[in-house]
Write a protein that holds these residues in place. Structure first.
Motif, short mmCIF file in Angstrom:
data_model
loop_
_atom_site.label_atom_id
_atom_site.label_comp_id
_atom_site.label_asym_id
_atom_site.label_seq_id
_atom_site.Cartn_x
_atom_site.Cartn_y
_atom_site.Cartn_z
N ALA A 173 0.82 -1.21 0.00
CA ALA A 173 0.00 0.00 0.00
C ALA A 173 0.85 1.26 0.00
CB ALA A 173 -0.94 -0.01 1.21
N PHE A 174 1.99 1.23 0.71
CA PHE A 174 2.87 2.41 0.72
C PHE A 174 3.35 2.73 -0.69
CE2 PHE A 174 6.80 4.73 1.05
CZ PHE A 174 6.60 5.59 2.12
N HIS A 175 3.78 1.70 -1.40
CA HIS A 175 4.26 1.92 -2.77
C HIS A 175 3.13 2.43 -3.67
CE1 HIS A 175 8.38 0.40 -2.39
NE2 HIS A 175 7.88 -0.46 -1.51
N ALA A 176 1.91 1.97 -3.41
CA ALA A 176 0.77 2.46 -4.19
C ALA A 176 0.50 3.93 -3.89
CB ALA A 176 -0.47 1.62 -3.87
N ILE A 177 0.55 4.30 -2.62
CA ILE A 177 0.30 5.69 -2.22
C ILE A 177 1.30 6.63 -2.88
CG2 ILE A 177 0.40 7.27 -0.26
CD1 ILE A 177 -2.16 5.73 -0.29
N THR A 178 2.56 6.20 -3.01
CA THR A 178 3.57 7.07 -3.63
C THR A 178 3.24 7.35 -5.10
OG1 THR A 178 5.00 5.22 -4.28
CG2 THR A 178 5.36 6.19 -2.10
N LYS A 179 2.41 6.49 -5.69
CA LYS A 179 1.98 6.70 -7.08
C LYS A 179 0.61 7.38 -7.16
CE LYS A 179 5.57 4.48 -8.70
NZ LYS A 179 6.64 5.20 -9.43
N GLY A 180 0.11 7.88 -6.04
CA GLY A 180 -1.17 8.57 -6.03
C GLY A 180 -2.38 7.65 -6.02
#
Length: 542
Positions: free
Chosen positions: A140-147
């Motif tokens: 989820a963290f990596h997803a959040i960094t992509k908006g």
């Protein structure tokens, strides 16, 4: 890392203009630890119903005449019915082993991020460890960094405190609430007529009372009182049950299975009584025999009658659909509660949404009862859980993303949290299953109010740097933080309580503390005035 989880599929939403991707599946982690899947299982098809149910709740197209065995008939549609959807299957079953592996979950996240999704609806959960040891949190963290907004289930281990799952601050964590629709089926005995719920399409002969028996009093010779109370498989004596309505206790084994146990030994009906922890929350099930599910308090009345009557008799009425019930919503008894055991300074869940008796599409690969040899197949089924509330919120997030494409995931989360309602449909504070006022540890910021979230005025925004500094404040080493992103922690770390979150939690308050928040205007120009409602025993100034 192997972890047992509560779900079978992850669902990810796309805005309408994006390319439709379809369905993908990830199994290498499961096969490496458990064993090789047969070729007929190695595919993205849903064989449990969970993924179909949650997917259609998030983004299903309108379907008129949707119902479950004729109950709840109406037009069904998902929260974001014009969204493009894709399913990423990361959970599997093989013989007696089932669950999801972090390797498969992370592979699904990577694929979804690469595919360009806008919203991830993750009806998964598991044991909570440090943030760098939890696959959902890392993905989820990596997803959040992509908006990409990530919505996740809070878990189904309530009402015990400290049972939350998916507590990372970059997740939008969703608890479950009841809705204002019921399917009453009454149990009648003595001078009582008690309202329960059921979706059974079997009925008892009209105007004929049948013998009632407590399951404990019908125990098989080798069964314990506990197993007989719970109506576990093999715990009941056919000679004592045949032709009777059996009263079973909720807990341990699945609710529908209890009815099957009664039916197999010749029982004519079942009354399922809540245990104390489930209190007054009752759930509608597609039972295999005439049945109803009643509350703990009503169960006490029934047991009193059974214990004081020489030849007890009763009757179970056929269920029907009832709308506009009150009070609603209330916090579901199974919905996991705070406080957040990983970081108490972050209030979780963030929000609650509909998660009890939810009608949505279902697979025809299995019976809606979940019983292997049961032949009935239905296009829709009723399910309950935070897995059901999660896609409700994901659908709303998808709509907000389409309405405000410039908003960050944190801004969308803030809009949903700060516009939530703390009142039920009787204009009273939201209750729990014991019908006493619930607390923020069970409902977070309150019950979602979608139309208000479109225009929150102000939002509490966060970005990747804020979350990295949050991890630094927890004392994580650079090697641990590199699981999320290579980063060197600054020397001037802020308090965990100063993370710009849409809620404020001060654990172990013993002296004066100062909490800092930053607000961003996403509405029209205007003047805002802060009003504070002090918690009991606490003085707050702005």
């Amino acid at each position: 890392m192997f972890r047992y989880l509560c779900s079978s599929l992850s669902i990810f939403l796309h805005r309408e203009h994006r390319k439709l991707i379809g369905a993908r599946y990830f199994f290498k982690g499961f096969e490496a630890a458990v064993g090789t899947l047969s070729s007929d299982l190695r595919n993205p098809r849903d064989i449990t119903g969970h993924g179909t149910h949650t997917l259609s709740t998030a983004g299903g197209s309108p379907v008129p005449g949707a119902n479950v065995r004729g109950f709840g008939n109406g037009t069904a549609k998902g929260g974001s019915p014009r969204a493009r959807v894709a399913a990423y299957k990361a959970c599997w079953t093989l013989k007696n082993d089932d669950g999801c592996f972090d390797a498969d979950i992370l592979a699904a996240f990577d694929a979804a991020i690469h595919d360009g999704v806008d919203v991830l609806s993750v009806s998964l959960g598991g044991d909570q460890n440090s943030y760098f040891e939890t696959g959902i949190g890392i993905g989820a963290f990596h997803a959040i960094t992509k908006g990409i907004s990530v919505v996740a289930s809070a878990g189904n281990s309530g009402p015990k405190a400290g049972t939350l799952e998916n507590v990372a601050p970059w997740l939008l964590t969703v608890g479950a609430s009841t809705i204002d629709r019921q399917f009453p089926a009454f149990v009648i005995f003595g001078e009582h007529k008690l309202q329960g719920e059921s979706l059974s399409n079997a009925s008892l002969p009209r105007n004929k009372m049948l013998p009632l028996i407590r399951s404990r009093d019908a125990a098989a010779a080798n069964a314990s009182d506990e197993d007989a109370n719970l109506c576990t498989m093999g715990s009941l004596d056919a000679t004592k049950v045949k032709g009777k309505i059996v009263v079973c206790i909720r807990g341990k084994n699945p609710r529908i299975e209890k009815g099957e146990v009664v039916k197999l030994v010749g029982g004519k009906g079942m009354v399922l009584v809540n245990d104390l922890s489930s209190s007054d929350e009752i759930i509608s099930d597609p039972n295999v025999l005439p049945a109803t599910h009643i509350s703990y308090s009503d169960g006490l009345k029934l047991f009193s009658y059974l214990d004081s009557t020489k030849s007890p008799e009763g009757f179970i009425s056929y269920p029907y659909t009832m709308l506009g019930t009150k009070p609603a919503p209330s916090v579901a008894s199974f919905s996991s509660r705070g406080p957040n055991t990983i970081t108490p300074e972050i209030l979780k869940p963030d929000i609650i949404g509909p998660g009890v008796n939810i009608i949505a599409a279902y697979t025809k690969a299995i019976s809606p009862t979940g019983i292997e040899f049961e032949e009935q197949r239905l296009p829709f089924n009723i399910e309950s859980g935070t897995s059901m509330s999660c896609p409700h919120i994901a659908g709303i997030v998808s709509l907000l993303k389409a309405l405000h494409p410039e908003w960050s995931p944190s801004a969308i989360k803030s809009a949903i949290m700060t516009t939530a309602s703390l009142l039920d449909n009787m204009a009273e504070p939201i209750k729990n299953s014991f019908m006493v006022n619930a607390s923020p540890f069970s409902y977070g910021s309150g019950h979602v109010w979608p139309s208000r979230a479109m225009d929150p005025g102000l939002v509490y925004d966060l970005d990747t740097m804020d979350y990295l500094n949050f991890l630094c404040s927890l004392g994580y080493k650079s090697s641990q933080i590199s699981t999320f992103k290579p980063y060197k922690c600054p020397s001037n770390l802020t308090s965990l309580m100063d993370l710009n979150y849409p809620s404020i939690t001060v654990p172990n308050l013993t002296e004066t503390v100062i909490v800092v928040r930053r607000l961003k205007n996403v509405g029209t120009l205007g003047t805002y005035v802060a009003h504070v409602q002090n918690p009991v025993g606490v003085i707050v100034t702005d």
